[in-house]
Design a protein around this motif. Structure first.
Motif, PDB file in Angstrom:
ATOM      1  N   ILE A 190      49.558  46.214  43.457  1.00 47.05           N
ATOM      2  CA  ILE A 190      48.303  46.485  42.747  1.00 47.05           C
ATOM      3  C   ILE A 190      48.474  46.286  41.242  1.00 47.05           C
ATOM      4  CG2 ILE A 190      46.613  48.274  42.179  1.00 47.05           C
ATOM      5  CD1 ILE A 190      46.948  49.276  45.050  1.00 47.05           C
ATOM      6  N   SER A 191      49.574  46.816  40.701  1.00 39.55           N
ATOM      7  CA  SER A 191      49.842  46.606  39.267  1.00 39.55           C
ATOM      8  C   SER A 191      50.015  45.124  38.986  1.00 39.55           C
ATOM      9  CB  SER A 191      51.109  47.341  38.856  1.00 39.55           C
ATOM     10  OG  SER A 191      51.038  48.688  39.199  1.00 39.55           O
ATOM     11  N   THR A 192      50.659  44.411  39.915  1.00 42.27           N
ATOM     12  CA  THR A 192      50.859  42.980  39.730  1.00 42.27           C
ATOM     13  C   THR A 192      49.517  42.265  39.598  1.00 42.27           C
ATOM     14  OG1 THR A 192      52.898  43.067  41.001  1.00 42.27           O
ATOM     15  CG2 THR A 192      51.848  40.913  40.783  1.00 42.27           C
ATOM     16  N   LEU A 193      48.588  42.604  40.497  1.00 48.14           N
ATOM     17  CA  LEU A 193      47.273  41.964  40.431  1.00 48.14           C
ATOM     18  C   LEU A 193      46.577  42.282  39.109  1.00 48.14           C
ATOM     19  CD1 LEU A 193      45.928  42.234  44.072  1.00 48.14           C
ATOM     20  CD2 LEU A 193      46.705  40.207  42.829  1.00 48.14           C
ATOM     21  N   LYS A 194      46.737  43.534  38.658  1.00 49.54           N
ATOM     22  CA  LYS A 194      46.121  43.905  37.382  1.00 49.54           C
ATOM     23  C   LYS A 194      46.660  43.061  36.243  1.00 49.54           C
ATOM     24  CE  LYS A 194      44.532  48.643  37.850  1.00 49.54           C
ATOM     25  NZ  LYS A 194      44.867  50.047  37.656  1.00 49.54           N
ATOM     26  N   ILE A 195      47.977  42.863  36.245  1.00 48.32           N
ATOM     27  CA  ILE A 195      48.583  42.064  35.178  1.00 48.32           C
ATOM     28  C   ILE A 195      48.097  40.622  35.271  1.00 48.32           C
ATOM     29  CG2 ILE A 195      50.773  41.262  34.191  1.00 48.32           C
ATOM     30  CD1 ILE A 195      51.083  44.086  33.940  1.00 48.32           C
ATOM     31  N   GLU A 196      47.969  40.130  36.486  1.00 49.04           N
ATOM     32  CA  GLU A 196      47.499  38.750  36.644  1.00 49.04           C
ATOM     33  C   GLU A 196      46.072  38.595  36.123  1.00 49.04           C
ATOM     34  OE1 GLU A 196      48.083  37.443  40.651  1.00 49.04           O
ATOM     35  OE2 GLU A 196      50.263  37.723  40.551  1.00 49.04           O
ATOM     36  N   GLU A 197      45.216  39.560  36.460  1.00 53.89           N
ATOM     37  CA  GLU A 197      43.846  39.548  35.931  1.00 53.89           C
ATOM     38  C   GLU A 197      43.881  39.487  34.414  1.00 53.89           C
ATOM     39  OE1 GLU A 197      40.812  39.534  37.420  1.00 53.89           O
ATOM     40  OE2 GLU A 197      42.092  39.041  39.151  1.00 53.89           O
ATOM     41  N   LEU A 198      44.734  40.343  33.888  1.00 57.39           N
ATOM     42  CA  LEU A 198      44.873  40.450  32.442  1.00 57.39           C
ATOM     43  C   LEU A 198      45.303  39.119  31.832  1.00 57.39           C
ATOM     44  CD1 LEU A 198      45.049  42.082  29.882  1.00 57.39           C
ATOM     45  CD2 LEU A 198      47.240  42.958  30.631  1.00 57.39           C
ATOM     46  N   MET A 199      46.243  38.445  32.503  1.00 54.45           N
ATOM     47  CA  MET A 199      46.716  37.156  31.979  1.00 54.45           C
ATOM     48  C   MET A 199      45.577  36.154  31.901  1.00 54.45           C
ATOM     49  SD  MET A 199      50.332  36.828  33.974  1.00 54.45           S
ATOM     50  CE  MET A 199      50.605  35.160  33.438  1.00 54.45           C
ATOM     51  N   LYS A 200      44.750  36.146  32.942  1.00 50.85           N
ATOM     52  CA  LYS A 200      43.629  35.186  32.946  1.00 50.85           C
ATOM     53  C   LYS A 200      42.647  35.496  31.819  1.00 50.85           C
ATOM     54  CE  LYS A 200      43.920  34.428  37.898  1.00 50.85           C
ATOM     55  NZ  LYS A 200      43.325  34.941  39.141  1.00 50.85           N
ATOM     56  N   GLU A 201      42.534  36.778  31.543  1.00 50.85           N
ATOM     57  CA  GLU A 201      41.681  37.229  30.452  1.00 50.85           C
ATOM     58  C   GLU A 201      42.260  36.796  29.094  1.00 50.85           C
ATOM     59  OE1 GLU A 201      39.156  39.678  31.276  1.00 50.85           O
ATOM     60  OE2 GLU A 201      38.546  39.743  29.159  1.00 50.85           O
ATOM     61  N   LEU A 202      43.564  37.026  28.967  1.00 45.81           N
ATOM     62  CA  LEU A 202      44.230  36.778  27.687  1.00 45.81           C
ATOM     63  C   LEU A 202      44.344  35.304  27.342  1.00 45.81           C
ATOM     64  CD1 LEU A 202      47.176  39.340  27.962  1.00 45.81           C
ATOM     65  CD2 LEU A 202      45.207  39.506  26.442  1.00 45.81           C
ATOM     66  N   VAL A 203      44.397  34.473  28.370  1.00 42.69           N
ATOM     67  CA  VAL A 203      44.712  33.069  28.120  1.00 42.69           C
ATOM     68  C   VAL A 203      43.625  32.386  27.295  1.00 42.69           C
ATOM     69  CG1 VAL A 203      43.682  32.032  30.170  1.00 42.69           C
ATOM     70  CG2 VAL A 203      45.793  31.071  29.200  1.00 42.69           C
TER      71      VAL A 203
END
Ligand SMILES: Nc1ncnc2c1ncn2[C@@H]1O[C@H](COP(=O)(O)OP(=O)(O)O)[C@@H](O)[C@H]1O
Ligand SMILES: [Mg+2]
Lengths: 270, 279
Positions: A190-203
């Motif tokens: 779950i934390s992994t998915l959150k970080i991935e979401e975040l990466m897409k946001e940050l990019v």
């Protein structure tokens, strides 16, 4: 630095470029012949078996390998066309522009607030610190979870939260590039998915390079993927890593040029 | 478990022994023993008080700490960061540890034959008369004796920090000194304070070298160039020839030292806890 040209067509800016780079630890040649262009505002993934030099290449991009006494780089690395290893370049300044995140979340033994404020403080930030802390935490999608306990220790957070705290801490210095070395391998799904979401946001605002062992993760987040492999050689160390293939993630996973890439991405490796 | 119990019993036994031996003096002098300044063992005119000796014990230990803490912490940082090649560092670490292995009496002799003449020569330059055995000489030697404790423990706690901490700080664009003072030292602070407190205990209890260098004068003088005395040194000097109430008085002094050391340790524990809770 501000890009006023609208991004049109296929031409993408190159933020980081490595050209014919060999990397050594003492007499051990760890990586050879790396040439790669890292495109702006994209996520680039580095995949490949352990020990083939992904972390080494990553740490070269922000000169973190300078801390390892025995390390040597041969070849050229540029940041917006400027030689990263030129004698007049201050590695401290490089690391402010090119932030890095590690496998294990590594908050400082300080409060949540001070973890974020650390970077801006040492680089002489004069503005509103409270505001910067808040925006950094918001961008890292952590604000709602920590806003009531900013004075508490960074260690009081869960692993996933700690990793997002580290992301927030890196963002607070306002870098242009984020290097991530297996940022999710110590986290739950779950934390992994959150970080991935975040990466897409940050990019949208940052250029990201991520080293990952998780191939689904690479297909989920990365626009481009580089596959590293190692080759057996004579002498100490026994093998040297190299960048085998680099291209759009789609292509690397569905239609790789090399047989070795195909073997790795389909799990028929080794 | 059994061993721990044995240690506890041993401690209680030592405490009881000191207490029973000290009992006659405690009855005779009461708490005023703590703020009386005379130490007169002449028969018929006995009067005993440890104020100057408590003063000497605390001041000599404090001066030793004042010198050894910055020096020891500096050495620890120097030896734990990559300022110099690893090979040289390894040799230096070994040499610091060797300092801890030198017997106390050798430090005393070094003080008498090297340090005191050097100090005398130095003060001569300014026309100041320097007798020799003094608070200053004893404190300086004490500081060298506790240096390895502070250095070794600080270095260990710095070296035990996860490398991610260092990389995290550099990765944010911190300089080496920024990393050291804002991340590494705060992260290792409980270990460092623990080492300092251990050193303080050692300084307060050190006997041989101090006896040889402090001059053994039971008076309070604000000048560091004057002779002074410490509890441990008083015991070492007088115990062999003491009799009657003087033995009891010495035991009472020993009891005071034990209590002082205990207070230091409890204080240290408290500080370490407080610092740990903060991070
Ligand atoms: N600090 C170091 N000192 C010496 N050798 C190292 C160091 N870090 C990595 N290496 C060596 O360099 C090679 C590549 O390692 P690394 O970049 O960590 O690979 P990866 O991240 O792909 O697993 C390995 O053979 C490893 O042993
Ligand atoms: Mg790695």
């Amino acid at each position: 630095m501000v890009d006023t040209m609208p991004m049109t067509g296929t031409a993408t800016d190159v933020v980081l470029r490595a050209k014919d780079c060999d990397m050594y630890y003492g007499s051990l040649k760890a990586v050879r012949d790396v040439s790669i262009d890292i495109p702006k505002n994209k996520i680039t993934a580095f995949i490949g078996p352990s020990g083939c030099g992904k972390s080494t290449v990553l740490r070269c991009f922000n000169r973190l390998n300078d801390l390892i006494e025995s390390f040597r780089l041969k070849g050229q690395m540029t940041y917006h066309g400027q030689d990263l290893y030129a004698s007049d370049v201050d590695p401290v300044e490089v690391r402010r522009r090119i932030g890095i995140l590690f496998q294990k979340p590594n908050p400082f033994p300080k409060s949540i607030y001070d973890n974020i404020a650390y970077g801006p403080r040492i680089s002489g930030f004069k503005g509103d610190m409270d505001e910067l802390v808040e925006t950094s935490l918001r961008r890292a999608v952590l604000w709602d979870e920590v806003k009531d306990k900013l004075p508490e220790s960074g260690f009081s957070l869960s692993g996933g939260q700690q990793q997002r705290l580290c992301i927030a801490r890196t963002i607070a210095v306002q870098p242009e590039v984020l290097l991530m070395d297996e940022p999710c391998s110590a986290l739950d799904p779950i934390s992994t998915l959150k970080i991935e979401e975040l990466m897409k946001e940050l990019v949208q605002n940052y250029t990201i390079i991520i080293v990952t062992h998780n191939m689904e993760q690479a297909t989920r987040v990365a626009d481009y993927t580089g596959f590293y492999n190692a080759q057996v050689v004579e002498g100490a160390g026994g093998k040297v890593g190299y960048l085998a293939e680099f291209g759009e993630t789609q292509k690397i996973f569905n239609d790789p040029t090399l047989e070795e890439t195909k073997d790795y991405v389909t799990g028929r490796f080794g | 478990m059994g061993f721990a119990l044995f240690i506890l019993l041993l401690l209680v036994a030592i405490g009881l022994l000191i207490l029973t031996q000290a009992w006659p003096a405690m009855q005779e002098f009461g708490l005023s023993f703590l703020w009386t300044s005379s130490w007169n063992p002449v028969e018929g005119r006995e009067s005993f008080g440890v104020l100057p000796i408590i003063y000497g014990t605390l001041v000599s230990a404090a001066i030793a700490l004042l010198i050894a803490v910055p020096l020891g912490l500096g050495t620890a940082l120097f030896l734990s960061e990559n300022f110099i090649p690893l090979k040289i560092r390894t040799v230096l670490v070994f040499m610091v540890e060797l300092l801890a292995a030198i017997p106390s009496v050798v430090y005393g002799l070094w003080g008498i034959f090297v340090l005191i003449p050097a100090l005398r020569w130095f003060f001569d330059l300014f026309g100041i008369f320097f007798t020799g055995p003094s608070m200053l000489a004893a404190s300086l030697v004490l500081s060298i004796m506790i240096l390895p404790i502070i250095t070794a423990i600080s270095r260990d706690s710095l070296a035990a920090l996860p490398p991610e901490l260092r990389q995290g700080s550099y990765g944010l664009g911190a300089t080496r000194w920024g990393t050291i003072f804002r991340v590494l030292v705060p992260a290792a602070i409980s270990g460092i304070v623990g080492g300092v407190m251990l050193a303080l205990g050692r300084a307060m209890g050190e006997t041989m070298a101090v006896t040889m260098l402090i001059g053994n004068a039971n008076t309070i003088s604000l000048s560091l160039l004057d002779p002074s005395n410490t509890i441990a040194s008083l015991l070492a000097n007088q115990f062999a020839e003491a009799r009657g109430i003087q033995v009891a008085a010495l035991m009472y002094a020993a009891f005071v030292l034990v209590i002082l050391t205990l207070i230091v340790n409890i204080l240290a524990d408290w500080i370490v806890r407080k610092l740990q809770a903060k991070y």
